[in-house]
Design an enzyme around this catalytic site. Structure first.
Site, PDB file in Angstrom:
ATOM      1  CB  ALA A  69     -46.638  13.553   0.187  1.00  0.00           C
ATOM      2  N   GLY A 113     -46.746  18.615  -1.562  1.00  0.00           N
ATOM      3  CA  GLY A 113     -47.866  18.063  -2.321  1.00  0.00           C
ATOM      4  C   GLY A 113     -49.128  18.895  -2.210  1.00  0.00           C
ATOM      5  CD  GLU A 116     -45.532  18.715  -5.724  1.00  0.00           C
ATOM      6  OE1 GLU A 116     -45.708  18.106  -4.639  1.00  0.00           O
ATOM      7  OE2 GLU A 116     -44.646  18.405  -6.536  1.00  0.00           O
ATOM      8  CD  GLU A 136     -42.038  19.121  -2.097  1.00  0.00           C
ATOM      9  OE1 GLU A 136     -41.549  20.271  -2.142  1.00  0.00           O
ATOM     10  OE2 GLU A 136     -43.159  18.824  -2.543  1.00  0.00           O
TER      11      GLU A 136
HETATM   12  N1  CAA Z   1     -46.855  14.600   6.796  1.00  0.00           N
HETATM   13  C1  CAA Z   1     -47.202  14.009   7.941  1.00  0.00           C
HETATM   14  N2  CAA Z   1     -47.541  14.684   9.063  1.00  0.00           N
HETATM   15  C2  CAA Z   1     -47.503  16.015   9.000  1.00  0.00           C
HETATM   16  C3  CAA Z   1     -47.164  16.711   7.836  1.00  0.00           C
HETATM   17  C4  CAA Z   1     -46.834  15.941   6.688  1.00  0.00           C
HETATM   18  N3  CAA Z   1     -46.516  16.511   5.509  1.00  0.00           N
HETATM   19  N4  CAA Z   1     -47.218  18.037   8.088  1.00  0.00           N
HETATM   20  C5  CAA Z   1     -47.611  18.171   9.362  1.00  0.00           C
HETATM   21  N5  CAA Z   1     -47.786  16.957   9.922  1.00  0.00           N
HETATM   22  C6  CAA Z   1     -48.188  16.644  11.303  1.00  0.00           C
HETATM   23  C7  CAA Z   1     -47.051  16.899  12.275  1.00  0.00           C
HETATM   24  O1  CAA Z   1     -46.174  15.783  12.314  1.00  0.00           O
HETATM   25  C8  CAA Z   1     -47.812  17.099  13.556  1.00  0.00           C
HETATM   26  O2  CAA Z   1     -48.195  15.835  14.061  1.00  0.00           O
HETATM   27  P1  CAA Z   1     -48.067  15.533  15.652  1.00  0.00           P
HETATM   28  O3  CAA Z   1     -49.020  16.510  16.290  1.00  0.00           O
HETATM   29  O4  CAA Z   1     -48.509  14.105  15.764  1.00  0.00           O
HETATM   30  O5  CAA Z   1     -46.660  15.798  16.027  1.00  0.00           O
HETATM   31  C9  CAA Z   1     -49.087  17.802  13.100  1.00  0.00           C
HETATM   32  O6  CAA Z   1     -49.211  17.546  11.717  1.00  0.00           O
HETATM   33  C10 CAA Z   1     -49.017  19.310  13.294  1.00  0.00           C
HETATM   34  O7  CAA Z   1     -47.825  19.778  12.666  1.00  0.00           O
HETATM   35  P2  CAA Z   1     -46.760  20.730  13.401  1.00  0.00           P
HETATM   36  O8  CAA Z   1     -46.737  20.442  14.875  1.00  0.00           O
HETATM   37  O9  CAA Z   1     -45.481  20.615  12.660  1.00  0.00           O
HETATM   38  O10 CAA Z   1     -47.460  22.149  13.168  1.00  0.00           O
HETATM   39  P3  CAA Z   1     -46.745  23.571  13.059  1.00  0.00           P
HETATM   40  O11 CAA Z   1     -47.864  24.558  13.022  1.00  0.00           O
HETATM   41  O12 CAA Z   1     -45.690  23.707  14.096  1.00  0.00           O
HETATM   42  O13 CAA Z   1     -45.989  23.561  11.640  1.00  0.00           O
HETATM   43  C11 CAA Z   1     -45.821  23.171   9.262  1.00  0.00           C
HETATM   44  C12 CAA Z   1     -46.750  23.523  10.452  1.00  0.00           C
HETATM   45  C13 CAA Z   1     -44.820  24.296   9.018  1.00  0.00           C
HETATM   46  C14 CAA Z   1     -46.737  23.005   8.042  1.00  0.00           C
HETATM   47  C15 CAA Z   1     -45.068  21.856   9.559  1.00  0.00           C
HETATM   48  O14 CAA Z   1     -46.011  20.880   9.998  1.00  0.00           O
HETATM   49  C16 CAA Z   1     -44.323  21.302   8.393  1.00  0.00           C
HETATM   50  O15 CAA Z   1     -43.276  21.782   8.030  1.00  0.00           O
HETATM   51  N6  CAA Z   1     -44.864  20.206   7.744  1.00  0.00           N
HETATM   52  C17 CAA Z   1     -44.218  19.516   6.681  1.00  0.00           C
HETATM   53  C18 CAA Z   1     -44.253  20.313   5.382  1.00  0.00           C
HETATM   54  C19 CAA Z   1     -43.521  19.562   4.281  1.00  0.00           C
HETATM   55  O16 CAA Z   1     -42.343  19.312   4.367  1.00  0.00           O
HETATM   56  N7  CAA Z   1     -44.259  19.180   3.218  1.00  0.00           N
HETATM   57  C20 CAA Z   1     -43.719  18.446   2.114  1.00  0.00           C
HETATM   58  C21 CAA Z   1     -43.982  16.982   2.292  1.00  0.00           C
HETATM   59  S1  CAA Z   1     -43.154  15.994   1.085  1.00  0.00           S
HETATM   60  C22 CAA Z   1     -44.125  16.056  -0.321  1.00  0.00           C
HETATM   61  O17 CAA Z   1     -45.165  16.686  -0.344  1.00  0.00           O
HETATM   62  C23 CAA Z   1     -43.626  15.261  -1.479  1.00  0.00           C
HETATM   63  C24 CAA Z   1     -44.321  15.561  -2.770  1.00  0.00           C
HETATM   64  O18 CAA Z   1     -43.937  16.443  -3.500  1.00  0.00           O
HETATM   65  C25 CAA Z   1     -45.440  14.761  -3.212  1.00  0.00           C
END
Ligand code: CAA
Length: 262
Positions: A69, A113, A116, A136
């Site tokens: 998400a 998500g 999911e 998460e």
């Molecule tokens: N939401 C918003 N933006 C996100 C995102 C997310 N879930 N995941 C990645 N992005 C964005 C980053 O902020 C970044 O944006 P900027 O370039 O503007 O800084 C861009 O995508 C690229 O991401 P990274 O620079 O972090 O890329 P990376 O290759 O270094 O890392 C990753 C990749 C490990 C997937 C890392 O992006 C990450 O950990 N993302 C979040 C994963 C996460 O926590 N997901 C769960 C979300 S909560 C949820 O889903 C709730 C639910 O159950 C419904």
């Protein structure tokens, strides 16, 4: 359709085609924003209602199926807002109401998500590069799009607890071993394989395919005896279709069936 965050296309050369939805927010690793989930729901509903479509493939990019998400949209939520807006239930659950098969073709990150969403689909074809996880807990929340419920049903308590409580990512090989994905293929063959599965489904009898999906889904909702009873009634009902006559006649006549989806 003029979508902002997804691309749609149709694939196949038979009477029924596969609808292909590509999640397309490349700079955010396909983070599942509200707009994206609205558009995905809209595309899925349209394909479900389209008589020329037999199934749907949902995919992302080589780097990410979806990284979860959209955290930037959620960061300032408070409880009342999340509740009043019916966050997740309002638009994500549409995926689970699609009656035709939905195939997830997953390469790269399928996190939170994203994992999911893949689990809401009926079949997951994964590239060797795929990484699945429910991270998460690191954000101070829990999986909120069915992860705490669908993951244990798919992979059992031991692996589900490991993934949900530690945020450990698993690779495609482990995901296949524990039953989270249906098939693993080299990354360059992902779409070929997913579309081959889709084409195969599109060549079969659509009413049988839809009823088969409904029966397997019922296995997750009912005690065994009730599920078997449901299956038996559906099985009996299929003897009322032309496609059953055709499928069995074709077998006996040693020829390919021509299903008319009726
Ligand atoms: N939401 C918003 N933006 C996100 C995102 C997310 N879930 N995941 C990645 N992005 C964005 C980053 O902020 C970044 O944006 P900027 O370039 O503007 O800084 C861009 O995508 C690229 O991401 P990274 O620079 O972090 O890329 P990376 O290759 O270094 O890392 C990753 C990749 C490990 C997937 C890392 O992006 C990450 O950990 N993302 C979040 C994963 C996460 O926590 N997901 C769960 C979300 S909560 C949820 O889903 C709730 C639910 O159950 C419904």
């Amino acid at each position: 359709m003029g979508y902002e965050t997804i691309l749609t296309a149709e694939h196949g050369d038979g009477p029924l085609k596969a609808g292909v939805v590509t999640l397309n927010r490349p700079t955010q690793l396909n983070a599942l924003s509200d707009t994206l989930m609205n558009e995905l729901g809209d595309a899925l509903r349209r394909y479900d209602a389209d008589d020329g479509i037999g199934c749907v493939v949902v995919t992302g990019s080589q780097k990410a199926f979806a990284a979860g998400a959209d955290i930037s949209e959620m960061a300032e939520f408070d409880y009342v807002q999340a509740y009043r807006e019916d966050f997740i239930s309002r638009n994500w659950e549409i995926v689970t109401t699609v009656r035709k098969p939905v195939i997830a073709a997953v390469a790269g990150f399928a996190l939170g998500g994203g994992c999911e969403l893949a689990m809401m689909c009926d079949l997951v074809v994964a590239a060797e590069t795929a990484k699945f996880g429910q991270p998460e807990i690191r954000l101070g929340v829990i999986p909120g799009a069915g992860g705490t419920q669908r993951l244990p049903r798919a992979v059992g308590k031991a692996k589900a607890m490991d993934m949900v409580l530690t945020a450990r990512l698993i690779d495609a090989a482990e995901a296949e071993r524990i039953g989270l994905v249906s098939r693993v293929v080299p990354a360059e063959r992902l779409m070929d394989e997913a579309l081959a599965v889709a084409d195969q489904i599109c060549r079969l009898s659509l009413p049988s395919i839809m009823l088969a999906k409904e029966c397997v889904e019922r296995a997750y909702e009912t005690p065994l005896a009730e599920g078997i009873r449901f299956e038996r009634r559906i099985f009996h009902s299929l003897f009322g279709t032309g496609d059953q006559r055709e499928g069995m006649a074709a077998f006996l006549e040693k020829r390919a069936p021509v299903f008319r989806h009726e």
